[in-house]
Every structure is written in structure tokens, then in C-alpha cells.
Design a protein around this motif. Structure first.
Motif, PDB file in Angstrom:
ATOM      1  N   ASP A 186      90.239  66.215 -86.773  1.00  0.00           N
ATOM      2  CA  ASP A 186      90.262  65.420 -85.635  1.00  0.00           C
ATOM      3  C   ASP A 186      88.843  65.614 -84.855  1.00  0.00           C
ATOM      4  O   ASP A 186      88.701  65.211 -83.903  1.00  0.00           O
ATOM      5  CB  ASP A 186      91.193  65.549 -84.700  1.00  0.00           C
TER       6      ASP A 186
ATOM      7  N   ARG B   8      80.916  59.046 -75.711  1.00  0.00           N
ATOM      8  CA  ARG B   8      81.907  58.542 -76.663  1.00  0.00           C
ATOM      9  C   ARG B   8      81.227  57.183 -77.473  1.00  0.00           C
ATOM     10  O   ARG B   8      81.882  56.511 -77.911  1.00  0.00           O
ATOM     11  CB  ARG B   8      83.072  57.944 -75.840  1.00  0.00           C
TER      12      ARG B   8
ATOM     13  N   THR C 150      87.097  65.681 -76.223  1.00  0.00           N
ATOM     14  CA  THR C 150      87.024  64.363 -75.509  1.00  0.00           C
ATOM     15  C   THR C 150      85.639  64.641 -74.492  1.00  0.00           C
ATOM     16  O   THR C 150      84.960  65.546 -74.274  1.00  0.00           O
ATOM     17  CB  THR C 150      88.225  64.791 -74.287  1.00  0.00           C
TER      18      THR C 150
ATOM     19  N   SER D 105      87.287  62.521 -83.254  1.00  0.00           N
ATOM     20  CA  SER D 105      88.362  61.719 -82.440  1.00  0.00           C
ATOM     21  C   SER D 105      88.075  61.385 -81.118  1.00  0.00           C
ATOM     22  O   SER D 105      88.567  60.399 -80.360  1.00  0.00           O
ATOM     23  CB  SER D 105      89.679  62.254 -82.578  1.00  0.00           C
ATOM     24  N   LYS D 106      87.141  62.263 -80.354  1.00  0.00           N
ATOM     25  CA  LYS D 106      86.941  62.311 -79.106  1.00  0.00           C
ATOM     26  C   LYS D 106      88.047  62.368 -78.187  1.00  0.00           C
ATOM     27  O   LYS D 106      88.099  61.841 -77.096  1.00  0.00           O
ATOM     28  CB  LYS D 106      85.928  60.892 -78.766  1.00  0.00           C
ATOM     29  N   THR D 107      89.040  63.164 -78.630  1.00  0.00           N
ATOM     30  CA  THR D 107      90.206  63.368 -77.868  1.00  0.00           C
ATOM     31  C   THR D 107      90.500  65.130 -78.044  1.00  0.00           C
ATOM     32  O   THR D 107      89.735  65.487 -78.726  1.00  0.00           O
ATOM     33  CB  THR D 107      91.424  62.777 -78.614  1.00  0.00           C
ATOM     34  N   GLY D 108      91.402  65.276 -77.030  1.00  0.00           N
ATOM     35  CA  GLY D 108      91.527  66.917 -77.084  1.00  0.00           C
ATOM     36  C   GLY D 108      90.354  67.581 -76.742  1.00  0.00           C
ATOM     37  O   GLY D 108      89.546  67.387 -75.791  1.00  0.00           O
TER      38      GLY D 108
END
Length: 251
Positions: A125, A98, A134, A128-131
Motif C-alpha cells: 500500500d 497527494r 497519508t 495509497s496515500k493512506t495510513g
């Protein structure tokens, strides 16, 4: 014979030199650019590359472009420009952390400088460093598996286009990052096999046409293995068996 996939780590980037992970999406250094040019001149399968794929981060796109799209001086005619390879960007291939150095630009910003860059498979995304993106062990493994499936589909399609016995002329180049490449390889000793900047290694899909994502595994070719370790080194029995299986499957 089956298609070959060449995994390439990007050239030296700014954060590799300064050890400053706070640099947002760093570019290649001058040395990194020279590494790309050298790779472009020495890569032995340049005229047989059917697919060029890269992480959308700046350093990987630059590596793909300078080594495999335009390794020589720019073409002088519009026709020659049109014939240059396109880089397919895959968000799944981005680096794992991240830290700002591993967070790319939004798709709309990438599109502003997208000559010879295909962004059609980059999700909004992706940075986004999500989902799926990550920075966790579980998510990275899922992302690596998804990337292998996409690459296997590209390889199978290219092999089908090449026709009977043409699979040996199918070469995919994938430019990614040191840690992500280890997850792509996904073998017990992968973490020990650190890639240097602009180093490439060559692999086969163990099961090119399988439907199960779990079977989209990679095994290093003998040529690549011996290039790294020398002809007197022995492969593990499992790798030797997997390579025999991969090479015996019809393309």
C-alpha cells in the motif's frame, strides 16, 4: 569514525519544469538526466558507497541509477553488470503530497522494470496515500522517523561489517524529494535549507546504536556545511555539540 549518510534530491523532473502536479509519477527531463551524470562524475565518495537507497518514485529511482549505479556507459560484460550497485527502495522516502506527481506505481508494476532495484521493503500500500503514507503533518513525521530508523540500522550494519575504525569508509546515499528530505533532517532550520535538483548534503547519525527511534537524529557534517555556506560561517551550538557527539561514538 562514524558512517556518513548523503541525502540527495532527485534531478529535474517533468513537473518541475511544467509546474503540472497532475502528471502521474513523472520521469526526469533531459536536463535532469545530465544532472545525474554530472553528480556521478563528481561525487567524491563513489568508491566507498556501501548502501544506495531511494524513494520508489520514478524520478528518484532514475536519479539513483543514473548517478550511482550506471553513471558511465553500460558495462560490456555480464560480470560487470552483476557488480553494479542495487538500489534499495523505501516507500517511507516518497514525497509528501497527494498530487498525482507524488503517487507512485503499484509494486507489481515496479517489479516489471526492477533491474538493480530491491523492492523487498516496499509495502503493497506504499502508493495509497493512506495510513502511514497519508499526506498529513503527523503521518509524514512518523514516516520520516521510521525512515531514519531503517537508515540507521543499515548504517550500523555496514559499520559493523567494516570492522574497527572502518566506519569512516561507510557512506550511505539516500535519494529522496525536496519536502521529504526536510522532514528527514528534522532540524529547526531544515525548511529554510531548500535542496536544488541533484544537490547532496552529508550527515552523521547523532546516536548510531540507540534503541529509541527518537534518537535517530541527523546532523550535517562540517565539510557539507562549509561547502554550502563557506568557512567563515558559524554553526549553531546545538549542531556543533551534536556533531561532536556523533563523531566521538565508536563505530
Amino acid at each position: 569514525m562514524s558512517p556518513t549518510i548523503h541525502l540527495v534530491r532527485h534531478g529535474e523532473a517533468e513537473h518541475n519544469v511544467s509546474f503540472n502536479c497532475q502528471i502521474r509519477d513523472p520521469s526526469l527531463t533531459e536536463k535532469g538526466g545530465a544532472q545525474c551524470k554530472a553528480l556521478g562524475k563528481t561525487f567524491p565518495y563513489m568508491d566507498r558507497v556501501t548502501n544506495l537507497v531511494a524513494s520508489p518514485l520514478r524520478r528518484t529511482v532514475q536519479t539513483a541509477h543514473w548517478a550511482f549505479v550506471d553513471p558511465l556507459p553500460a558495462p560490456v560484460s555480464e560480470d560487470e553488470k552483476q557488480q553494479r550497485r542495487t538500489i534499495l527502495a523505501l516507500g517511507e522516502l516518497q514525497e509528501c503530497s497527494r498530487h498525482p506527481c507524488d503517487i507512485g506505481l503499484p509494486v507489481e508494476e515496479l517489479a516489471q522494470n526492477a533491474e538493480h532495484l530491491d523492492l523487498s521493503r516496499v509495502e503493497p500500500d506504499w502508493n495509497s496515500k493512506t495510513g502511514l503514507y497519508t499526506a498529513s503533518e503527523a503521518a509524514i513525521r512518523v514516516r520520516a522517523e521510521r525512515a531514519r530508523v531503517i537508515l540507521r540500522e543499515l548504517a550500523a550494519k555496514a559499520a559493523a561489517s567494516a570492522g574497527h575504525d572502518g566506519g569512516d569508509d561507510v557512506h550511505l546515499v539516500v535519494v529522496s524529494h525536496g519536502t521529504m528530505i526536510q522532514y528527514l533532517i528534522d532540524r529547526p532550520d531544515a525548511r529554510k535549507a531548500h535542496f536544488h535538483n541533484c544537490e547532496y548534503r552529508s550527515y552523521k547519525f547523532v546516536d548510531l546504536y540507540g534503541d529509541d527511534p527518537k534518537t535517530a537524529g541527523l546532523v550535517e557534517t562540517n565539510e557539507s556545511f562549509y561547502r554550502r555556506y563557506g568557512p567563515l560561517n558559524m554553526r549553531s551550538p546545538q549542531e556543533a555539540d551534536d556533531l561532536l557527539l556523533a563523531e566521538s561514538r565508536p563505530s
